[in-house]
Design a protein around this motif. Structure first.
Motif, short mmCIF file in Angstrom:
data_model
loop_
_atom_site.label_atom_id
_atom_site.label_comp_id
_atom_site.label_asym_id
_atom_site.label_seq_id
_atom_site.Cartn_x
_atom_site.Cartn_y
_atom_site.Cartn_z
N PHE A 1 41.52 42.98 10.56
CA PHE A 1 41.86 43.77 11.88
C PHE A 1 43.27 44.42 11.40
CE2 PHE A 1 43.99 39.99 12.99
CZ PHE A 1 45.14 40.49 13.51
N LEU A 2 43.57 45.73 11.83
CA LEU A 2 44.69 46.45 11.59
C LEU A 2 45.18 47.29 12.89
CD1 LEU A 2 46.56 47.31 9.09
CD2 LEU A 2 45.47 49.16 9.06
N SER A 3 46.61 47.03 13.17
CA SER A 3 46.97 47.64 14.54
C SER A 3 48.12 48.28 14.45
CB SER A 3 47.11 46.49 15.76
OG SER A 3 47.92 45.60 15.37
N GLN A 4 48.50 49.14 15.20
CA GLN A 4 49.66 50.08 14.91
C GLN A 4 50.00 50.53 16.27
OE1 GLN A 4 51.78 50.99 12.41
NE2 GLN A 4 52.79 51.83 13.92
N GLU A 5 51.23 50.45 16.76
CA GLU A 5 51.98 51.04 17.89
C GLU A 5 52.35 52.40 17.55
OE1 GLU A 5 55.34 50.22 21.38
OE2 GLU A 5 55.24 49.00 19.46
N PHE A 6 51.79 53.30 18.37
CA PHE A 6 52.31 54.72 18.08
C PHE A 6 53.23 55.15 19.15
CE2 PHE A 6 48.14 54.73 15.93
CZ PHE A 6 48.37 55.42 14.91
#
Length: 522
Positions: A158-163
């Protein structure tokens, strides 16, 4: 097959993430090389390059906040660093005289408070840089093992990013950039404190040198009076008391000379300390062409203080930081968006699944109200502080001008009236004494009045020159105090109290001493 699909999804996400991060750029303030400022050689000359801050505007187009080329933040000149023209101690010890420019060069190289002020600016540059960095993505591994109820065995990532939304990063850098400018103004203020304190102590040493020279002349004059008294005593024209009084005068003059030498030694120690080189050997200082006191005008100096004071510019930068922090707090109410992509491969069904999760907090209870209220209050505090700094500067300037005018009037009166009269009085008294017309007590009074007039004039001129440095130096003194403390803390030795005492002594002597012509005519 599933692994290739998973790798392709991850590649596409990384490309999209890079494009998204590139769209939100931070304020870019070039950390240019500090400009070098040449120090003034005298009060009458223009000071080191004055700084002017142009109004700042932020360009928020295309998601960026950039300072336009004509309105980039002023990079306040940093303390002059040692370079090809640096002054060495060996050069000092071998010089016949030491100039003010050489002393200023030493101070700018060696004063530790300038290094502290520069380090504070570098610290804020680090905070500015950090505030412009985008949040790091998160990557992880997941595994699902098969069991009786769920015959599934999968592996995935899984890959997550806060924009970051609402241009929070550029707004954060906008606030930090104002802190950088505030500390740069503090750095410039500290540089001026060091230079001003050095010049004040330079004039103090010059005054002490002149006082030593005058006292040497007075010792010679008293010894001449003793010789005259002894000759007349041998000729039985004067009593022995005249010889004894003359001996007392010689010894008193020698004590005064010793005190003047001690004052010169202490003044030199203070000058060397401010230059950052306490071991600097005693050297004759080059003197200005004359003792002319600069002609200063209160209103003109006040306008210059409002336009150029680093203390006031620092307070204004703090106010700009308050406004930027308020905009930043308002933007914090808009939540950031977190996107997570999960991809896994099921070995049992030999199938690949990909899912996307989008999350953001709902600003129902917490809309950053408290921080917004605090930021608004901070703006009011900063606005009041700008007005407070202006009042403090006006108060300091008024006191400086009071001392400047008083010292200047005293210096002019002593130079034009009192000193010529006391000198003529001494000559007439000495001539009358040699002719047996007056007693030695009159010679004693005349000589002491002349001596005190000379010393009082030196003190008045020195004090006026020192106060002129304070006024022309934008009320910045305290070169050994940390830059964060500010000015108006250190007190300069040899100030107005000694000068007033000497002037009172001159007045007392004048009241006791009658001119020889008046005495003879009684």
């Amino acid at each position: 097959m599933g692994h290739r699909i998973l790798a392709g999804l991850l590649s596409l996400y990384v490309v999209a993430l890079s494009a998204g991060c590139a769209q939100t750029s931070a304020i870019r303030i070039g950390k240019s090389e500090p400009r070098r400022s040449d120090a003034r050689a005298g009060v009458g000359e223009s000071d080191t390059s004055r700084l002017s801050v142009k109004n700042k505007s932020l360009n928020t187009e295309a998601g960026e906040i950039q300072l336009t080329s004509s309105e980039e933040p002023p990079l306040v000149p940093a303390p002059t660093e040692a370079g090809s023209g640096e002054l060495s101690l060996e050069h000092n010890s071998g010089s016949v005289v030491l100039t003010l420019a050489e002393l200023e060069s030493l101070a700018l190289q060696n004063n530790p408070t300038l290094s502290q002020a520069g380090a504070a600016v570098d610290q804020e540059w680090g905070a500015y840089r950090q505030s412009g960095l985008y949040p790091n993505p998160q990557i992880g591994y997941l595994n699902t093992s098969a069991n009786q109820s769920a015959p599934k065995q999968s592996n995935g990532v899984f890959l997550s990013q806060e924009f970051v939304t609402a241009k929070k990063i550029p707004l954060s850098q906008a606030a930090d950039s104002q802190e950088v400018k505030r500390l740069q103004w503090d750095q410039e203020a500290q540089r001026m404190r060091v230079i001003n304190d050095l010049r004040i102590r330079y004039y103090e040493v010059l005054g002490a040198q002149k006082a030593v020279a005058v006292n040497r002349q007075l010792v010679s004059l008293s010894e001449e009076s003793l010789s005259t008294a002894e000759k007349q005593f041998l000729g039985k024209s004067v009593p022995k008391t005249d010889v004894l009084q003359a001996q007392v005068l010689v010894n008193s003059s020698r004590i005064t000379l010793a005190e003047a030498n001690h004052r010169l030694e202490a003044a030199w120690e203070q000058l060397a300390t401010m230059a950052g080189v306490p071991s600097l050997p005693v050297t004759t200082l080059s003197e200005p062409g004359n003792d002319e006191i600069p002609d200063l005008d209160l209103e003109s100096q006040w306008q210059q203080l409002l336009a150029e004071s680093p203390q006031l510019k620092s307070a204004e930068s703090e106010l700009d930081h308050g406004w930027a922090a308020l905009r930043q707090s308002e933007a914090q109410a808009i939540p950031n968006v977190t996107v997570q992509v999960v991809a896994d491969y099921d070995r049992v069904t030999q199938s690949t699944t990909a899912s996307t999760l989008v999350a953001l907090p709902l600003p129902i209870f917490n809309r950053n109200q408290g921080n917004i209220d605090k930021a608004m209050a901070d703006v009011r505090v900063d606005q009041a502080d700008v007005a407070r700094v202006q009042l403090v500067l006006r108060d300091q300037l008024a006191d400086s001008f009071r001392r400047y005018k008083s010292s200047r009037v005293q210096a002019e009166t002593l130079t034009k009236s009192i000193l010529p009269a006391s000198e003529e009085n001494l000559k007439l008294t000495m001539a009358a004494y040699k002719g047996g017309e007056v007693g030695f007590r009159d010679v004693l009074f005349a000589q002491e009045a002349f001596a005190q007039s000379q010393i009082a004039r030196i003190e008045a001129v020195t004090e006026a020159q020192k106060v002129a440095v304070e006024i022309a130096g934008l009320q910045l003194t305290g070169g050994l105090n940390p830059a964060a403390i500010g000015s108006a803390i250190q007190t300069q030795g040899g100030g107005g109290s000694r000068q007033r005492a000497l002037l009172q002594e001159v007045q007392d002597r004048a009241a006791k001493q009658l001119l020889p012509a008046a005495q003879i005519g009684r």
